[in-house]
Design a protein around this motif. Structure first.
Motif, PDB file in Angstrom:
ATOM      1  N   ARG A   1       5.350 -16.316  -1.742  1.00 28.78           N
ATOM      2  CA  ARG A   1       4.793 -14.972  -1.822  1.00 28.78           C
ATOM      3  C   ARG A   1       5.399 -14.157  -0.686  1.00 28.78           C
ATOM      4  NH1 ARG A   1       1.145 -12.721  -4.744  1.00 28.78           N
ATOM      5  NH2 ARG A   1      -0.311 -11.163  -4.032  1.00 28.78           N
ATOM      6  N   LEU A   2       5.918 -12.989  -1.036  1.00 31.49           N
ATOM      7  CA  LEU A   2       6.506 -12.088  -0.054  1.00 31.49           C
ATOM      8  C   LEU A   2       5.485 -11.020   0.287  1.00 31.49           C
ATOM      9  CD1 LEU A   2       9.039 -11.293   1.574  1.00 31.49           C
ATOM     10  CD2 LEU A   2       9.706  -9.877  -0.372  1.00 31.49           C
ATOM     11  N   ILE A   3       5.100 -10.965   1.556  1.00 29.05           N
ATOM     12  CA  ILE A   3       4.122  -9.993   2.032  1.00 29.05           C
ATOM     13  C   ILE A   3       4.868  -8.985   2.898  1.00 29.05           C
ATOM     14  CG2 ILE A   3       2.027  -9.656   3.392  1.00 29.05           C
ATOM     15  CD1 ILE A   3       1.393 -12.655   2.729  1.00 29.05           C
ATOM     16  N   VAL A   4       4.757  -7.705   2.546  1.00 30.06           N
ATOM     17  CA  VAL A   4       5.509  -6.656   3.231  1.00 30.06           C
ATOM     18  C   VAL A   4       4.534  -5.606   3.763  1.00 30.06           C
ATOM     19  CG1 VAL A   4       7.304  -4.910   3.003  1.00 30.06           C
ATOM     20  CG2 VAL A   4       7.455  -7.013   1.651  1.00 30.06           C
ATOM     21  N   ALA A   5       4.705  -5.243   5.025  1.00 33.43           N
ATOM     22  CA  ALA A   5       3.956  -4.141   5.631  1.00 33.43           C
ATOM     23  C   ALA A   5       4.971  -3.077   6.029  1.00 33.43           C
ATOM     24  CB  ALA A   5       3.182  -4.621   6.845  1.00 33.43           C
ATOM     25  N   LEU A   6       4.746  -1.838   5.592  1.00 36.99           N
ATOM     26  CA  LEU A   6       5.691  -0.754   5.839  1.00 36.99           C
ATOM     27  C   LEU A   6       5.173   0.219   6.884  1.00 36.99           C
ATOM     28  CD1 LEU A   6       6.774   0.143   2.190  1.00 36.99           C
ATOM     29  CD2 LEU A   6       8.037  -1.191   3.882  1.00 36.99           C
ATOM     30  N   ASP A   7       6.097   0.779   7.626  1.00 37.58           N
ATOM     31  CA  ASP A   7       5.815   1.868   8.555  1.00 37.58           C
ATOM     32  C   ASP A   7       6.773   3.000   8.187  1.00 37.58           C
ATOM     33  OD1 ASP A   7       4.964   3.428  10.700  1.00 37.58           O
ATOM     34  OD2 ASP A   7       6.352   2.470  12.095  1.00 37.58           O
ATOM     35  N   ASP A   8       6.237   4.075   7.637  1.00 31.91           N
ATOM     36  CA  ASP A   8       7.030   5.216   7.175  1.00 31.91           C
ATOM     37  C   ASP A   8       6.695   6.419   8.045  1.00 31.91           C
ATOM     38  OD1 ASP A   8       8.517   7.014   5.657  1.00 31.91           O
ATOM     39  OD2 ASP A   8       6.980   7.230   4.112  1.00 31.91           O
TER      40      ASP A   8
ATOM     41  N   LEU B   1      11.988   4.257   7.853  1.00 36.16           N
ATOM     42  CA  LEU B   1      11.211   3.273   7.103  1.00 36.16           C
ATOM     43  C   LEU B   1      11.482   1.904   7.704  1.00 36.16           C
ATOM     44  CD1 LEU B   1       9.306   2.821   4.674  1.00 36.16           C
ATOM     45  CD2 LEU B   1      11.349   2.347   3.311  1.00 36.16           C
ATOM     46  N   ARG B   2      10.430   1.275   8.206  1.00 37.01           N
ATOM     47  CA  ARG B   2      10.529  -0.066   8.780  1.00 37.01           C
ATOM     48  C   ARG B   2       9.622  -0.992   7.980  1.00 37.01           C
ATOM     49  NH1 ARG B   2      14.533   1.647  10.817  1.00 37.01           N
ATOM     50  NH2 ARG B   2      14.694   2.544  12.876  1.00 37.01           N
ATOM     51  N   ALA B   3      10.092  -2.215   7.793  1.00 35.75           N
ATOM     52  CA  ALA B   3       9.309  -3.204   7.051  1.00 35.75           C
ATOM     53  C   ALA B   3       9.213  -4.486   7.856  1.00 35.75           C
ATOM     54  CB  ALA B   3       9.965  -3.486   5.707  1.00 35.75           C
ATOM     55  N   ARG B   4       8.021  -5.005   7.972  1.00 33.01           N
ATOM     56  CA  ARG B   4       7.827  -6.359   8.486  1.00 33.01           C
ATOM     57  C   ARG B   4       7.457  -7.185   7.273  1.00 33.01           C
ATOM     58  NH1 ARG B   4       3.203  -9.426  11.583  1.00 33.01           N
ATOM     59  NH2 ARG B   4       4.404 -11.284  12.113  1.00 33.01           N
ATOM     60  N   TYR B   5       8.201  -8.251   7.064  1.00 31.61           N
ATOM     61  CA  TYR B   5       7.940  -9.061   5.878  1.00 31.61           C
ATOM     62  C   TYR B   5       7.818 -10.526   6.244  1.00 31.61           C
ATOM     63  CZ  TYR B   5      13.049  -9.587   6.096  1.00 31.61           C
ATOM     64  OH  TYR B   5      14.335  -9.821   6.509  1.00 31.61           O
ATOM     65  N   GLN B   6       6.983 -11.199   5.474  1.00 31.46           N
ATOM     66  CA  GLN B   6       6.738 -12.621   5.669  1.00 31.46           C
ATOM     67  C   GLN B   6       6.870 -13.324   4.325  1.00 31.46           C
ATOM     68  OE1 GLN B   6       2.781 -12.101   7.328  1.00 31.46           O
ATOM     69  NE2 GLN B   6       3.542 -12.832   9.308  1.00 31.46           N
ATOM     70  N   LEU B   7       7.598 -14.422   4.328  1.00 31.74           N
ATOM     71  CA  LEU B   7       7.720 -15.269   3.146  1.00 31.74           C
ATOM     72  C   LEU B   7       6.802 -16.458   3.366  1.00 31.74           C
ATOM     73  CD1 LEU B   7       9.225 -15.608   0.445  1.00 31.74           C
ATOM     74  CD2 LEU B   7      10.892 -17.012   1.679  1.00 31.74           C
ATOM     75  N   VAL B   8       5.824 -16.590   2.484  1.00 36.68           N
ATOM     76  CA  VAL B   8       4.793 -17.602   2.638  1.00 36.68           C
ATOM     77  C   VAL B   8       4.896 -18.595   1.492  1.00 36.68           C
ATOM     78  CG1 VAL B   8       2.296 -18.000   2.768  1.00 36.68           C
ATOM     79  CG2 VAL B   8       3.286 -15.937   3.781  1.00 36.68           C
ATOM     80  N   SER B   9       4.910 -19.885   1.837  1.00 32.29           N
ATOM     81  CA  SER B   9       4.890 -20.938   0.824  1.00 32.29           C
ATOM     82  C   SER B   9       3.501 -20.971   0.199  1.00 32.29           C
ATOM     83  CB  SER B   9       5.216 -22.285   1.456  1.00 32.29           C
ATOM     84  OG  SER B   9       4.964 -23.331   0.537  1.00 32.29           O
TER      85      SER B   9
ATOM     86  N   THR C   1      11.979  -8.486  10.191  1.00 27.75           N
ATOM     87  CA  THR C   1      11.850  -7.041   9.995  1.00 27.75           C
ATOM     88  C   THR C   1      13.151  -6.477   9.431  1.00 27.75           C
ATOM     89  OG1 THR C   1      12.590  -6.563  12.243  1.00 27.75           O
ATOM     90  CG2 THR C   1      10.212  -6.777  11.896  1.00 27.75           C
ATOM     91  N   ALA C   2      13.029  -5.330   8.812  1.00 24.29           N
ATOM     92  CA  ALA C   2      14.182  -4.594   8.295  1.00 24.29           C
ATOM     93  C   ALA C   2      13.850  -3.117   8.412  1.00 24.29           C
ATOM     94  CB  ALA C   2      14.466  -4.967   6.840  1.00 24.29           C
TER      95      ALA C   2
ATOM     96  N   GLU D   1       0.805  -1.221   0.000  1.00 24.51           N
ATOM     97  CA  GLU D   1       0.000   0.000   0.000  1.00 24.51           C
ATOM     98  C   GLU D   1       0.841   1.276   0.000  1.00 24.51           C
ATOM     99  OE1 GLU D   1      -3.034   1.647   3.256  1.00 24.51           O
ATOM    100  OE2 GLU D   1      -3.399  -0.435   2.667  1.00 24.51           O
ATOM    101  N   GLY D   2       0.384   2.302  -0.721  1.00 24.21           N
ATOM    102  CA  GLY D   2       0.957   3.643  -0.664  1.00 24.21           C
ATOM    103  C   GLY D   2       2.144   3.866  -1.581  1.00 24.21           C
ATOM    104  N   LYS D   3       2.618   5.116  -1.557  1.00 28.87           N
ATOM    105  CA  LYS D   3       3.762   5.497  -2.381  1.00 28.87           C
ATOM    106  C   LYS D   3       5.015   4.736  -1.970  1.00 28.87           C
ATOM    107  CE  LYS D   3       6.667   9.414  -3.657  1.00 28.87           C
ATOM    108  NZ  LYS D   3       6.879  10.856  -3.534  1.00 28.87           N
ATOM    109  N   SER D   4       5.260   4.654  -0.654  1.00 32.32           N
ATOM    110  CA  SER D   4       6.429   3.908  -0.185  1.00 32.32           C
ATOM    111  C   SER D   4       6.295   2.433  -0.557  1.00 32.32           C
ATOM    112  CB  SER D   4       6.615   4.071   1.323  1.00 32.32           C
ATOM    113  OG  SER D   4       5.464   3.636   2.018  1.00 32.32           O
ATOM    114  N   GLY D   5       5.091   1.912  -0.552  1.00 31.17           N
ATOM    115  CA  GLY D   5       4.848   0.529  -0.957  1.00 31.17           C
ATOM    116  C   GLY D   5       5.139   0.296  -2.425  1.00 31.17           C
ATOM    117  N   TRP D   6       4.744   1.248  -3.250  1.00 33.71           N
ATOM    118  CA  TRP D   6       5.018   1.147  -4.689  1.00 33.71           C
ATOM    119  C   TRP D   6       6.525   1.148  -4.939  1.00 33.71           C
ATOM    120  CZ3 TRP D   6       7.255   4.638  -8.190  1.00 33.71           C
ATOM    121  CH2 TRP D   6       7.099   4.305  -9.537  1.00 33.71           C
TER     122      TRP D   6
END
Length: 162
Positions: free
Chosen positions: A70-77, A97-105, A116-117, A44-49
């Motif tokens: 599938r890589l699912i990323v949620a950002l906190d800007d 900018l913080r990202a929580r990401y999950q790699l899902v089979s 997180t990163a 979602e959002g500009k940072s997501g794009w």
């Protein structure tokens, strides 16, 4: 003679320490093969794009129909002012900018990696509002590149099996 012995010993000692190249095998190696099977979910959002584009550039932009993960990323800007003058005007900002990401089979629906990163950048607030906004946008672009690098590095370590 001694100048040849020291480098030879160093090479032998280095190989004994267990260090191995992450991307050994090139494009046919385990890491590159796994990274090529990851699709990035819309963010979602500009940072997501910006983040999704940065990740797709690094991962190869896998189509979701061929993907195994599938890589699912949620950002906190966040932008926070922290340099303040006597007249209460902000002179410096920090963009985080913080990202929580999950790699899902995709096959099992199991989350195989959850991490997180993040990174931050300082921005000078100047008298020109346009220049300040341009600085904020440049900081966001740079931060997405840094965080995407962190994410792909962690995905690579996972793909290598460590």
């Amino acid at each position: 003679m001694n100048r040849f012995i020291a480098p030879a010993l160093f090479v032998l000692m280095l190989s004994a320490c267990g260090l191995q190249p992450l991307y050994s095998g090139g494009s046919k190696g385990a890491v590159a093969s796994t990274l090529g099977t990851i699709s990035v979910a819309p963010i979602e959002g500009k940072s997501g794009w910006l983040m999704r584009n940065a990740l797709n550039d690094r991962l190869g932009g896998q189509e979701s129909s061929n993907a195994q993960f599938r890589l699912i990323v949620a950002l906190d800007d966040q932008i926070e002012g922290f340099g303040v003058r006597a007249d209460d005007t902000v002179t410096r900002e920090r963009r985080t900018l913080r990202a929580r990401y999950q790699l899902v089979s995709i096959a099992t629906g199991e989350t195989v990696l959850d991490a997180t990163a993040g990174s931050d950048a300082g921005i000078d607030v100047v008298s020109s509002e346009y220049a300040t906004i341009a600085g904020e946008n440049s900081a966001l672009e740079n931060l997405t590149q840094k965080v995407a690098d962190q994410i792909v590095t962690r995905l690579s370590i996972y793909a290598r099996g460590e």
